[in-house]
Design a protein around this motif. Structure first.
Motif, PDB file in Angstrom:
ATOM      1  N   ALA A  42       1.085  -1.654   0.348  1.00 25.75           N
ATOM      2  CA  ALA A  42      -0.002   0.205   0.045  1.00 25.75           C
ATOM      3  C   ALA A  42       0.920   1.494   0.283  1.00 25.75           C
ATOM      4  CB  ALA A  42      -1.116   0.119   0.795  1.00 25.75           C
ATOM      5  N   ASP A  43       1.512   1.208   0.848  1.00 27.14           N
ATOM      6  CA  ASP A  43       2.449   1.998   1.087  1.00 27.14           C
ATOM      7  C   ASP A  43       3.421   2.833  -0.600  1.00 27.14           C
ATOM      8  OD1 ASP A  43       2.997   3.735   3.498  1.00 27.14           O
ATOM      9  OD2 ASP A  43       2.509   1.509   4.156  1.00 27.14           O
ATOM     10  N   ILE A  44       4.023   1.139  -1.004  1.00 30.35           N
ATOM     11  CA  ILE A  44       5.021   1.456  -2.851  1.00 30.35           C
ATOM     12  C   ILE A  44       3.822   1.934  -3.653  1.00 30.35           C
ATOM     13  CG2 ILE A  44       5.423   0.022  -4.364  1.00 30.35           C
ATOM     14  CD1 ILE A  44       6.500  -1.902  -2.419  1.00 30.35           C
ATOM     15  N   ALA A  45       2.531   1.581  -3.136  1.00 28.15           N
ATOM     16  CA  ALA A  45       1.378   2.319  -4.438  1.00 28.15           C
ATOM     17  C   ALA A  45       1.232   3.469  -4.093  1.00 28.15           C
ATOM     18  CB  ALA A  45       0.162   1.604  -4.315  1.00 28.15           C
ATOM     19  N   ALA A  46       1.444   4.328  -2.774  1.00 24.82           N
ATOM     20  CA  ALA A  46       1.004   5.241  -2.711  1.00 24.82           C
ATOM     21  C   ALA A  46       2.156   6.602  -3.332  1.00 24.82           C
ATOM     22  CB  ALA A  46       0.774   6.298  -1.293  1.00 24.82           C
ATOM     23  N   ALA A  47       3.470   5.477  -2.454  1.00 25.61           N
ATOM     24  CA  ALA A  47       4.768   6.580  -3.501  1.00 25.61           C
ATOM     25  C   ALA A  47       4.688   6.829  -4.893  1.00 25.61           C
ATOM     26  CB  ALA A  47       5.683   6.192  -2.480  1.00 25.61           C
ATOM     27  N   ARG A  48       4.586   5.323  -5.721  1.00 29.15           N
ATOM     28  CA  ARG A  48       4.647   5.682  -7.161  1.00 29.15           C
ATOM     29  C   ARG A  48       2.851   6.292  -7.357  1.00 29.15           C
ATOM     30  NH1 ARG A  48       3.708   0.405  -7.728  1.00 29.15           N
ATOM     31  NH2 ARG A  48       5.871   0.446  -8.293  1.00 29.15           N
ATOM     32  N   TRP A  49       2.284   6.872  -6.557  1.00 32.53           N
ATOM     33  CA  TRP A  49       1.143   7.298  -7.709  1.00 32.53           C
ATOM     34  C   TRP A  49       1.010   9.068  -7.002  1.00 32.53           C
ATOM     35  CZ3 TRP A  49      -2.246  11.247  -6.320  1.00 32.53           C
ATOM     36  CH2 TRP A  49      -3.572  11.718  -6.888  1.00 32.53           C
ATOM     37  N   ALA A  50       2.204   9.297  -5.553  1.00 24.28           N
ATOM     38  CA  ALA A  50       2.384  10.598  -5.768  1.00 24.28           C
ATOM     39  C   ALA A  50       3.511  10.891  -6.548  1.00 24.28           C
ATOM     40  CB  ALA A  50       3.190  10.852  -4.261  1.00 24.28           C
ATOM     41  N   TRP A  51       4.434  10.020  -7.061  1.00 25.77           N
ATOM     42  CA  TRP A  51       5.418  10.198  -8.200  1.00 25.77           C
ATOM     43  C   TRP A  51       4.540  10.684  -9.386  1.00 25.77           C
ATOM     44  CZ3 TRP A  51      10.244  11.764  -9.077  1.00 25.77           C
ATOM     45  CH2 TRP A  51      10.832  11.308 -10.088  1.00 25.77           C
ATOM     46  N   GLY A 111      -5.236   4.513   3.264  1.00 23.27           N
ATOM     47  CA  GLY A 111      -5.062   3.016   4.119  1.00 23.27           C
ATOM     48  C   GLY A 111      -3.749   2.677   3.552  1.00 23.27           C
ATOM     49  N   ALA A 112      -2.327   4.080   3.457  1.00 21.98           N
ATOM     50  CA  ALA A 112      -1.142   3.320   3.724  1.00 21.98           C
ATOM     51  C   ALA A 112      -0.408   3.669   5.064  1.00 21.98           C
ATOM     52  CB  ALA A 112      -0.500   4.251   2.972  1.00 21.98           C
ATOM     53  N   LYS A 113       0.817   3.165   5.492  1.00 20.68           N
ATOM     54  CA  LYS A 113       1.320   3.510   6.385  1.00 20.68           C
ATOM     55  C   LYS A 113       1.598   4.991   6.969  1.00 20.68           C
ATOM     56  CE  LYS A 113       4.228   2.103  10.144  1.00 20.68           C
ATOM     57  NZ  LYS A 113       4.967   0.885  10.514  1.00 20.68           N
ATOM     58  N   ARG A 114       1.767   5.740   5.310  1.00 18.85           N
ATOM     59  CA  ARG A 114       2.640   7.257   5.670  1.00 18.85           C
ATOM     60  C   ARG A 114       1.845   7.478   4.318  1.00 18.85           C
ATOM     61  NH1 ARG A 114       5.917   2.202   5.850  1.00 18.85           N
ATOM     62  NH2 ARG A 114       7.601   2.582   7.569  1.00 18.85           N
ATOM     63  N   ALA A 152      -0.059  11.186  -1.429  1.00 21.80           N
ATOM     64  CA  ALA A 152      -0.937  10.361  -1.379  1.00 21.80           C
ATOM     65  C   ALA A 152      -0.474   9.489  -0.308  1.00 21.80           C
ATOM     66  CB  ALA A 152      -0.670   9.288  -2.707  1.00 21.80           C
ATOM     67  N   GLY A 153      -1.616   8.959   0.484  1.00 20.58           N
ATOM     68  CA  GLY A 153      -1.256   7.597   1.451  1.00 20.58           C
ATOM     69  C   GLY A 153      -1.984   8.305   2.362  1.00 20.58           C
ATOM     70  N   ARG A 154      -1.450   8.059   3.845  1.00 19.00           N
ATOM     71  CA  ARG A 154      -1.836   8.326   5.506  1.00 19.00           C
ATOM     72  C   ARG A 154      -2.980   9.917   5.159  1.00 19.00           C
ATOM     73  NH1 ARG A 154       1.263   7.573  11.095  1.00 19.00           N
ATOM     74  NH2 ARG A 154      -0.695   8.757  12.580  1.00 19.00           N
ATOM     75  N   GLY A 155      -3.766  10.102   5.249  1.00 24.04           N
ATOM     76  CA  GLY A 155      -4.294  12.077   5.516  1.00 24.04           C
ATOM     77  C   GLY A 155      -4.451  12.299   4.857  1.00 24.04           C
ATOM     78  N   LYS A 178       1.527   7.821  16.663  1.00 22.22           N
ATOM     79  CA  LYS A 178       0.509   8.775  16.645  1.00 22.22           C
ATOM     80  C   LYS A 178      -1.049   8.590  16.343  1.00 22.22           C
ATOM     81  CE  LYS A 178       3.333  11.755  19.694  1.00 22.22           C
ATOM     82  NZ  LYS A 178       3.340  13.476  20.158  1.00 22.22           N
ATOM     83  N   GLN A 179      -1.996   8.784  17.070  1.00 24.33           N
ATOM     84  CA  GLN A 179      -2.707   8.239  16.164  1.00 24.33           C
ATOM     85  C   GLN A 179      -3.428   9.922  15.513  1.00 24.33           C
ATOM     86  OE1 GLN A 179      -4.554   5.433  15.178  1.00 24.33           O
ATOM     87  NE2 GLN A 179      -2.575   4.380  16.483  1.00 24.33           N
ATOM     88  N   GLY A 180      -4.697   9.907  14.744  1.00 26.65           N
ATOM     89  CA  GLY A 180      -5.328  10.919  14.186  1.00 26.65           C
ATOM     90  C   GLY A 180      -3.867  11.838  12.841  1.00 26.65           C
ATOM     91  N   PRO A 181      -4.346  12.565  12.725  1.00 21.45           N
ATOM     92  CA  PRO A 181      -3.626  13.759  12.386  1.00 21.45           C
ATOM     93  C   PRO A 181      -1.716  13.911  12.197  1.00 21.45           C
ATOM     94  CG  PRO A 181      -5.637  14.968  12.729  1.00 21.45           C
ATOM     95  CD  PRO A 181      -5.224  13.881  13.545  1.00 21.45           C
ATOM     96  N   LEU A 182      -0.946  13.231  10.753  1.00 24.32           N
ATOM     97  CA  LEU A 182      -0.084  13.946  10.798  1.00 24.32           C
ATOM     98  C   LEU A 182       0.426  14.838  11.355  1.00 24.32           C
ATOM     99  CD1 LEU A 182       1.473  11.593   7.865  1.00 24.32           C
ATOM    100  CD2 LEU A 182       1.447  11.193  10.072  1.00 24.32           C
ATOM    101  N   LEU A 183       0.024  16.086  10.864  1.00 25.68           N
ATOM    102  CA  LEU A 183       0.519  16.837  11.098  1.00 25.68           C
ATOM    103  C   LEU A 183      -0.465  18.115  11.297  1.00 25.68           C
ATOM    104  CD1 LEU A 183       3.050  17.137   7.727  1.00 25.68           C
ATOM    105  CD2 LEU A 183       3.613  16.995   9.953  1.00 25.68           C
TER     106      LEU A 183
END
Length: 338
Positions: A7-16, A31-34, A22-25, A55-60
């Motif tokens: 899921a993280d690889i897919a999110a990183a590739r989509w962002a690129w 559904g990606a972890k990051r 893409a990803g968490r938040g 931590k749970q919730g928004p990253l930033l």
């Protein structure tokens, strides 16, 4: 954990690929972890940065998001500058390679074709009309064959020498030598090409010996003599002089030609570079001076070109360091000294 889930690889590739987060938040692949953010420039995305937090919730927080955006933009600009410099270097090297390739083809087509045409013409004339030709004419034709063959041989030797220099395969065979001996050998070899000039030398007999490769040093001097004879008018003086200066021997080759145009001084030692010639100047390969510099520098010396101040003409100055330890006069040279 340094590994990325699918899921993280897919999110990183989509962002690129889409130049968006893409990803968490994020709205895409949450559904990606990051969380993955593209490093953007005005041209395109040049990388992806991933953020993680246990931590749970928004990253930033909103303020952290603004700070991160600013940092990401600065990082992207810095990376792009590095890439642009690399692109410029690659373009410059490619242009130089194209220039050398074009110069090589031009040089080969001219410097092989010209002597070959002269050889074929003289040989063909001798073959067809030798019995009917006077002895003097036959001798002149044979002289043309020999001289043009020697010219062809010098050109091929120059190409081979340049290949050795460019490939870094130059390994001088050092020994201690008196510079006057090498100068004398070079002058003897250059007798034909300097036959119409007056040679003057001022090489003191008490100069210290130099640690050099006599074959390479002689070739470097021969090329300088060839250059002087090429550009200086017949009957003019070619002068070689040497002296000791601050732990080094200075050797100069001076001619009475037109000198070097100021715009050519910086490029005079470039491979295949030829100074614009007058009508009476015979063609050169554009390799001789470059080879001289390569040989001299391979032996730890330097060579520079300048114009004479006392009259028209060029000066080529070689500077070779004097070895720190020299054998006493009359003492045999050991393997270490040689």
């Amino acid at each position: 954990d340094d590994t990325l889930a699918e899921a993280d690889i897919a999110a990183a590739r989509w962002a690129w690929e889409h130049n968006r987060a893409a990803g968490r938040g994020a709205d895409t692949l949450p559904g990606a972890k990051r969380l993955y953010l593209p490093l953007r420039t005005g041209r395109t995305a040049i990388g992806v940065v991933g953020l993680d937090n246990d931590k749970q919730g928004p990253l930033l927080t909103p303020e952290q998001q603004r700070l991160l955006d600013a940092l990401v933009d600065q990082a992207a600009v810095a990376i792009e500058r590095v890439q642009l410099v690399a692109d410029v270097d690659r373009a410059r090297l490619a242009a130089e390679a194209d220039r050398l390739r074009s110069a090589l083809l031009t040089s080969i087509s001219h410097d092989l074709k010209t002597p070959l045409a002269a050889i074929m013409g003289a040989a063909g004339t001798l073959k067809e009309f030798a019995p009917a030709l006077p002895e003097k004419d036959r001798a002149e034709l044979l002289s043309t064959v020999v001289s043009e063959s020697e010219r062809l041989n010098r050109f091929i030797a120059n190409l081979l020498d340049m290949t050795r220099i460019e490939s870094g395969a130059m390994e001088p065979n050092y020994a201690l030598h008196y510079v006057g001996d090498v100068v004398g050998s070079a002058l003897n070899r250059a007798q034909k090409i300097t036959a119409e000039h007056t040679i003057e030398t001022d090489i003191p007999a008490d100069l210290p010996m130099l640690r050099l490769d006599p074959v390479l040093f002689e070739q470097a001097l021969f090329n300088l003599l060839d250059n002087a004879a090429k550009y200086a008018a017949p009957g003019s003086i070619i002068r070689l002089q040497a002296w000791v200066d601050n732990g080094a021997i200075i050797l100069q080759v001076m001619d009475e030609g037109p000198g070097i145009p100021p715009g050519d001084l910086e490029r005079i030692f470039d491979t295949f570079y030829r100074v614009r010639k007058r009508d009476q100047v015979r063609a050169g390969t554009g390799l001789g001076l470059s080879i001289s510099r390569g040989f001299i520098e391979a032996m730890g010396g330097t060579i520079a070109a300048a114009n004479r101040t006392d009259r028209p003409g060029a000066i080529f100055t070689i500077r070779m360091p004097v070895p720190a330890e020299l054998p006493a006069l009359g003492a045999p040279l050991t393997d270490d000294a040689a």
